[in-house]
Write an enzyme that holds these catalytic residues in place. Structure first.
Site, short mmCIF file in Angstrom:
data_model
loop_
_atom_site.label_atom_id
_atom_site.label_comp_id
_atom_site.label_asym_id
_atom_site.label_seq_id
_atom_site.Cartn_x
_atom_site.Cartn_y
_atom_site.Cartn_z
N SER A 296 36.40 66.75 57.38
CA SER A 296 35.22 66.12 57.94
C SER A 296 35.53 64.71 58.39
CB SER A 296 34.11 66.08 56.89
OG SER A 296 33.73 67.39 56.54
N CYS A 297 34.67 64.18 59.26
CA CYS A 297 34.78 62.83 59.77
C CYS A 297 34.84 61.86 58.58
CB CYS A 297 33.56 62.55 60.63
SG CYS A 297 33.49 60.89 61.31
N PRO A 298 35.70 60.89 58.60
CA PRO A 298 36.56 60.42 59.69
C PRO A 298 38.00 60.93 59.62
CG PRO A 298 36.54 58.75 58.01
CD PRO A 298 35.67 59.90 57.51
N ASP B 115 35.05 70.20 62.55
CA ASP B 115 33.93 69.26 62.39
C ASP B 115 33.17 69.19 63.72
OD1 ASP B 115 32.20 67.11 62.12
OD2 ASP B 115 33.64 65.87 61.04
#
Length: 73
Positions: free
Chosen positions: A10-12, A37
């Site tokens: 997932s981000c980042p 994502d």
């Protein structure tokens, strides 16, 4: 072309891993990032805009995203 698999992250994390990979690449080389994502396309557009790279491709294939970045400068 260098391929980076960030599926499941997932981000980042996808962007951070891409930045690290880009640092070791020469100008003009392509980095293909595989991601799951849903925020990745927007995140990579912003990365390219800020860092001066070019987003060559942003597509979905086989249930994941494929983002191709050309390293500039």
């Amino acid at each position: 072309m260098v391929e980076l698999d960030t599926r499941g992250l997932s981000c980042p994390l996808p962007v951070l891993k891409a930045q690290k990979a880009l640092r070791s690449m020469a100008a003009g080389e392509l980095l293909s990032v595989l991601a799951t994502d849903p925020k990745a396309p927007a995140d990579f557009e912003q990365l390219c805009e800020v860092a001066g790279h070019r987003l060559v491709e942003s597509t979905e294939r086989n249930g994941h995203l494929v983002l191709v970045i050309e390293k500039r400068g």
